[in-house]
Design a protein around this motif. Sequence first.
Motif, PDB file in Angstrom:
ATOM      1  N   LEU A 168       0.829  -1.206   0.000  1.00 46.77           N
ATOM      2  CA  LEU A 168       0.000   0.000   0.000  1.00 46.77           C
ATOM      3  C   LEU A 168       0.868   1.262   0.000  1.00 46.77           C
ATOM      4  CD1 LEU A 168      -2.834  -1.023   2.505  1.00 46.77           C
ATOM      5  CD2 LEU A 168      -3.042  -0.675   0.035  1.00 46.77           C
ATOM      6  N   MET A 169       1.975   1.203   0.721  1.00 39.14           N
ATOM      7  CA  MET A 169       2.886   2.344   0.726  1.00 39.14           C
ATOM      8  C   MET A 169       3.511   2.541  -0.653  1.00 39.14           C
ATOM      9  SD  MET A 169       6.085   3.065   3.308  1.00 39.14           S
ATOM     10  CE  MET A 169       6.912   4.668   3.332  1.00 39.14           C
ATOM     11  N   ILE A 170       3.840   1.438  -1.328  1.00 38.60           N
ATOM     12  CA  ILE A 170       4.390   1.541  -2.689  1.00 38.60           C
ATOM     13  C   ILE A 170       3.360   2.133  -3.640  1.00 38.60           C
ATOM     14  CG2 ILE A 170       5.205   0.188  -4.664  1.00 38.60           C
ATOM     15  CD1 ILE A 170       6.511  -1.729  -2.711  1.00 38.60           C
ATOM     16  N   LEU A 171       2.114   1.644  -3.533  1.00 37.41           N
ATOM     17  CA  LEU A 171       1.056   2.165  -4.399  1.00 37.41           C
ATOM     18  C   LEU A 171       0.824   3.655  -4.157  1.00 37.41           C
ATOM     19  CD1 LEU A 171      -1.569  -0.739  -4.233  1.00 37.41           C
ATOM     20  CD2 LEU A 171      -0.184  -0.058  -6.203  1.00 37.41           C
ATOM     21  N   ARG A 172       0.858   4.049  -2.892  1.00 34.88           N
ATOM     22  CA  ARG A 172       0.615   5.460  -2.577  1.00 34.88           C
ATOM     23  C   ARG A 172       1.749   6.347  -3.078  1.00 34.88           C
ATOM     24  NH1 ARG A 172      -1.233   8.025   3.289  1.00 34.88           N
ATOM     25  NH2 ARG A 172      -2.242   9.862   2.385  1.00 34.88           N
ATOM     26  N   SER A 173       2.974   5.851  -3.012  1.00 35.40           N
ATOM     27  CA  SER A 173       4.114   6.657  -3.453  1.00 35.40           C
ATOM     28  C   SER A 173       4.308   6.626  -4.966  1.00 35.40           C
ATOM     29  CB  SER A 173       5.399   6.186  -2.759  1.00 35.40           C
ATOM     30  OG  SER A 173       5.633   4.817  -3.023  1.00 35.40           O
ATOM     31  N   GLN A 174       3.574   5.758  -5.678  1.00 36.69           N
ATOM     32  CA  GLN A 174       3.667   5.752  -7.138  1.00 36.69           C
ATOM     33  C   GLN A 174       3.034   7.008  -7.744  1.00 36.69           C
ATOM     34  OE1 GLN A 174       1.880   1.998  -8.241  1.00 36.69           O
ATOM     35  NE2 GLN A 174       3.867   1.027  -8.571  1.00 36.69           N
ATOM     36  N   ARG A 175       2.090   7.571  -7.011  1.00 32.44           N
ATOM     37  CA  ARG A 175       1.451   8.808  -7.463  1.00 32.44           C
ATOM     38  C   ARG A 175       2.175   9.986  -6.831  1.00 32.44           C
ATOM     39  NH1 ARG A 175      -5.005  10.298  -6.952  1.00 32.44           N
ATOM     40  NH2 ARG A 175      -4.922  12.252  -8.162  1.00 32.44           N
ATOM     41  N   PRO A 176       2.797  10.843  -7.643  1.00 33.84           N
ATOM     42  CA  PRO A 176       3.592  11.938  -7.060  1.00 33.84           C
ATOM     43  C   PRO A 176       2.742  12.908  -6.252  1.00 33.84           C
ATOM     44  CG  PRO A 176       3.306  12.266  -9.420  1.00 33.84           C
ATOM     45  CD  PRO A 176       2.784  10.896  -9.117  1.00 33.84           C
ATOM     46  N   VAL A 177       3.334  13.444  -5.206  1.00 32.17           N
ATOM     47  CA  VAL A 177       2.683  14.504  -4.432  1.00 32.17           C
ATOM     48  C   VAL A 177       2.770  15.788  -5.245  1.00 32.17           C
ATOM     49  CG1 VAL A 177       2.732  15.839  -2.298  1.00 32.17           C
ATOM     50  CG2 VAL A 177       3.260  13.405  -2.248  1.00 32.17           C
ATOM     51  N   SER A 178       1.639  16.249  -5.711  1.00 27.65           N
ATOM     52  CA  SER A 178       1.608  17.389  -6.627  1.00 27.65           C
ATOM     53  C   SER A 178       1.221  18.664  -5.889  1.00 27.65           C
ATOM     54  CB  SER A 178       0.619  17.122  -7.770  1.00 27.65           C
ATOM     55  OG  SER A 178       0.479  18.252  -8.595  1.00 27.65           O
ATOM     56  N   MET A 179       1.823  19.771  -6.310  1.00 26.85           N
ATOM     57  CA  MET A 179       1.457  21.085  -5.782  1.00 26.85           C
ATOM     58  C   MET A 179       0.540  21.814  -6.755  1.00 26.85           C
ATOM     59  SD  MET A 179       3.147  20.767  -3.046  1.00 26.85           S
ATOM     60  CE  MET A 179       2.939  22.385  -2.284  1.00 26.85           C
ATOM     61  N   ALA A 180      -0.190  21.030  -7.556  1.00 23.19           N
ATOM     62  CA  ALA A 180      -1.014  21.584  -8.630  1.00 23.19           C
ATOM     63  C   ALA A 180      -2.156  22.427  -8.071  1.00 23.19           C
ATOM     64  CB  ALA A 180      -1.566  20.470  -9.503  1.00 23.19           C
ATOM     65  N   VAL A 181      -2.517  23.456  -8.834  1.00 22.59           N
ATOM     66  CA  VAL A 181      -3.668  24.309  -8.567  1.00 22.59           C
ATOM     67  C   VAL A 181      -4.532  24.287  -9.818  1.00 22.59           C
ATOM     68  CG1 VAL A 181      -2.391  25.775  -6.966  1.00 22.59           C
ATOM     69  CG2 VAL A 181      -2.442  26.369  -9.387  1.00 22.59           C
ATOM     70  N   PRO A 182      -5.753  24.799  -9.772  1.00 26.75           N
ATOM     71  CA  PRO A 182      -6.580  24.808 -10.980  1.00 26.75           C
ATOM     72  C   PRO A 182      -5.871  25.468 -12.171  1.00 26.75           C
ATOM     73  CG  PRO A 182      -7.901  25.391  -9.081  1.00 26.75           C
ATOM     74  CD  PRO A 182      -6.484  25.296  -8.592  1.00 26.75           C
ATOM     75  N   PHE A 183      -5.825  24.766 -13.280  1.00 24.69           N
ATOM     76  CA  PHE A 183      -5.260  25.218 -14.561  1.00 24.69           C
ATOM     77  C   PHE A 183      -3.734  25.162 -14.615  1.00 24.69           C
ATOM     78  CE2 PHE A 183      -9.007  27.965 -13.615  1.00 24.69           C
ATOM     79  CZ  PHE A 183      -9.914  27.346 -14.455  1.00 24.69           C
ATOM     80  N   PHE A 184      -3.050  25.015 -13.489  1.00 20.68           N
ATOM     81  CA  PHE A 184      -1.589  25.044 -13.501  1.00 20.68           C
ATOM     82  C   PHE A 184      -1.045  23.941 -12.596  1.00 20.68           C
ATOM     83  CE2 PHE A 184      -2.772  29.480 -14.316  1.00 20.68           C
ATOM     84  CZ  PHE A 184      -2.084  29.718 -15.502  1.00 20.68           C
ATOM     85  N   SER A 185       0.095  23.407 -12.995  1.00 21.64           N
ATOM     86  CA  SER A 185       0.836  22.475 -12.159  1.00 21.64           C
ATOM     87  C   SER A 185       2.273  22.959 -12.110  1.00 21.64           C
ATOM     88  CB  SER A 185       0.773  21.048 -12.725  1.00 21.64           C
ATOM     89  OG  SER A 185       1.500  20.160 -11.911  1.00 21.64           O
ATOM     90  N   PRO A 186       2.699  23.584 -11.010  1.00 22.02           N
ATOM     91  CA  PRO A 186       4.060  24.130 -10.943  1.00 22.02           C
ATOM     92  C   PRO A 186       5.108  23.037 -11.167  1.00 22.02           C
ATOM     93  CG  PRO A 186       2.728  24.914  -9.107  1.00 22.02           C
ATOM     94  CD  PRO A 186       1.944  23.835  -9.777  1.00 22.02           C
TER      95      PRO A 186
END
Length: 406
Positions: free
Chosen positions: A365-383
């Motif tokens: 479960l930890m591997i699955l959770r870390s496969q998705r990057p922690v994003s700082m995305a906001v509406p319309f933009f992903s820094p």
Amino acid sequence: MVSWFRFLKRDQQLSVYFFAVPRLSLDIMGYWPGNPGDSLPRRSIVHFVILSIGVVTELHAGMLFLDQQQVTLALETLCPAGTSAVTLLKMFLMLHFRRDLSSMLNRLRSLLFDLKSERSDRRQIRVGHSVKAARINFWPLSTGFFTCTTYNLKPLLIALVLFLQDRLDGFVWFTPFNMTMPSVLMRSPFFPLTYIFIAYTGYVTIFMFGGCDGFYFEFCVHLSSLFEVLQAEIRSIFRPYKDHLELSPEEHYNLEQRMRDAIVRHNAIIDLARFFRDRYTIITLAHFVSAAMVIGFSMVNLLTAGGNTLGALLYVAYTVAALSQLLVYCYGGTLVAESSVELCRVIGSCPWQLFKPPQRRLVQLMILRSQRPVSMAVPFFSPSLATFAAILQTSGSIIALVKSFQ
């Protein structure tokens, strides 16, 4: 004065680098979150009122220039006016989320300076990231300070050149930024005070930008540092059992307990990142929109400056400052995303198969959770650096398009 810039050295204590540039900038303005029980400094309200006056008068002047079809003057006025307006929004949100930001700082400090994980390799990770954050944050603040100083010195330099050439006949003094001020304030003896007030509004914008944007970047850098420390911790957990085919009950228990602590720490870092992203959503979105407008205005002004060397220098400095501020957001988002995904590869390379089936599911479960990057995305933009490269590419296309019409 020298003690203020100790963070530019590499032989300082870790606490010296911790939010050095944001703390310096925001503390001058009175917007540093501090401790939850601290009272709001009066200078924060004073600076908010000063910048509010500057934004209203500058936007009014820009609208007047547009109404008179003076496009160049309108762009020259609206460019810093848009930056100041977004800064005013950042000041309001920094006050609104003051307690939340203070709570986030305390949570980050407790995770970052955890004495249980204080080892030489992990301390090296923290110091390296902290030094990088301090030095990179100092760059946008420096470029912004240089740009503001160029604006403020422009009228004085023009007057000096005309004086040296004995051409002061008919010279009319003008202010660093175009603002609609009462006519009585534009004459003697009040003009010097008006000039200082208008010049100071620029520095309020610069220090708030340097503090607010630097706070975002440094938080992202420390989140990346926490992910890398967690990677080193997981490697150290499994290192003694690298050549084992089976674990004894005692070894299995110790490994399980340490791995559960790592999972709890991983969840705490992700929760902190999401909490911070939610508080900075409006600020990040507003910054991307304003930065795009500022870059566009600056490039148009730069191409229309012609032989005006001082004006060209001004717009080049403004463009560099805007790109530098945008870069810290994009680079910060990339650091968090890449370090969070790297954790998945680190876990996968460890002998987690030594666990029994119930514990294996926790690791999976930890591997699955870390496969998705922690994003700082906001509406319309992903820094991210990819977004920054796309902005540069679009800016180059705009320059080529404008040049084709010249």
